[in-house]
Design a protein around this motif. Structure first.
Motif: not given
Length: 211
Positions: A21-23, A105-110, A113-118
């Motif tokens: 849902a977040l992604l 870590l789980k709990g990272a902000r949306k 996570i999106l920046r990390a994916v990129q």
């Protein structure tokens, strides 16, 4: 605009649902599949060829570290981004040694996570702030395991470090994606090579060496 294809791997149905849902709120990300166990994660990654695999470490059966190692052996171009609760030193090192490009870590902000994916898709390496702090302290203050116990293999050193975390054979097996029988054999090898009789003595030797 290229859309990033992501595979979500975690044994929690609710966490996978929340992460999907977040992604899905980002037009730049498409969740192409899910897996709840390490072997299934490898199979899905090889079949779907996503840009990024979001990988938990503590899944049943084949663990996330071993799953990362296996899938990258066949498809090294896939970026693995660990997203887990495990923040101990051994887990971080094992995941990075297996080829993961990022560790959150789980709990990272949306947004994180999106920046990390990129970032991992672009070839960068990403560490969440708590992990980066621990890793920096570890590198600055502790000797490398291979420098103090050169007689141990890489896998035996991983087992020794996990012994210092007071994990059981079952917990070590889950962390490294191995069977309990294999872990028992590795522990026996560690004890023999360190010339100690018990796990406690092996931990004491590791502590004296600064691990």
């Amino acid at each position: 605009m290229d859309v990033l294809r992501v595979l979500v791997c975690d044994d929690s149905d609710s966490f996978r649902e929340g992460l999907r849902a977040l992604l899905s709120t980002s037009p730049e990300v498409d969740v192409v599949g899910e897996a709840a166990e390490g072997a299934a994660a490898v199979e899905a990654a090889l079949a779907l060829q996503p840009d990024v695999v979001l990988m938990d470490l503590t899944m049943p059966g084949t663990g996330g570290v071993e799953a990362t190692r296996r899938l990258l052996a066949h498809s090294p171009h896939i970026a693995v981004l660990v997203l887990t609760m495990a923040e101990d030193d051994a887990s971080v090192f094992a995941a990075l040694q297996a080829g993961a490009r990022g560790y959150l870590l789980k709990g990272a902000r949306k947004a994180e996570i999106l920046r990390a994916v990129q970032a991992v898709t672009d070839g960068g390496a990403v560490l969440g702030a708590p992990v980066a702090t621990r890793l920096a302290a570890l590198v600055a203050g502790r000797p490398r395991p291979e420098s103090v116990f050169p007689e141990l293999s890489a896998r035996e050193r991983e087992v020794l470090v996990l012994l210092t975390e007071h994990l059981t054979n079952g917990e070590i097996a889950a962390r490294l994606g191995l069977s309990e029988k294999t872990v028992r054999n590795r522990v026996s090898n560690v004890l023999a090579k360190l010339r100690v009789a018990t796990r406690a003595e092996a931990v004491a030797a590791a502590r004296r060496a600064g691990l």
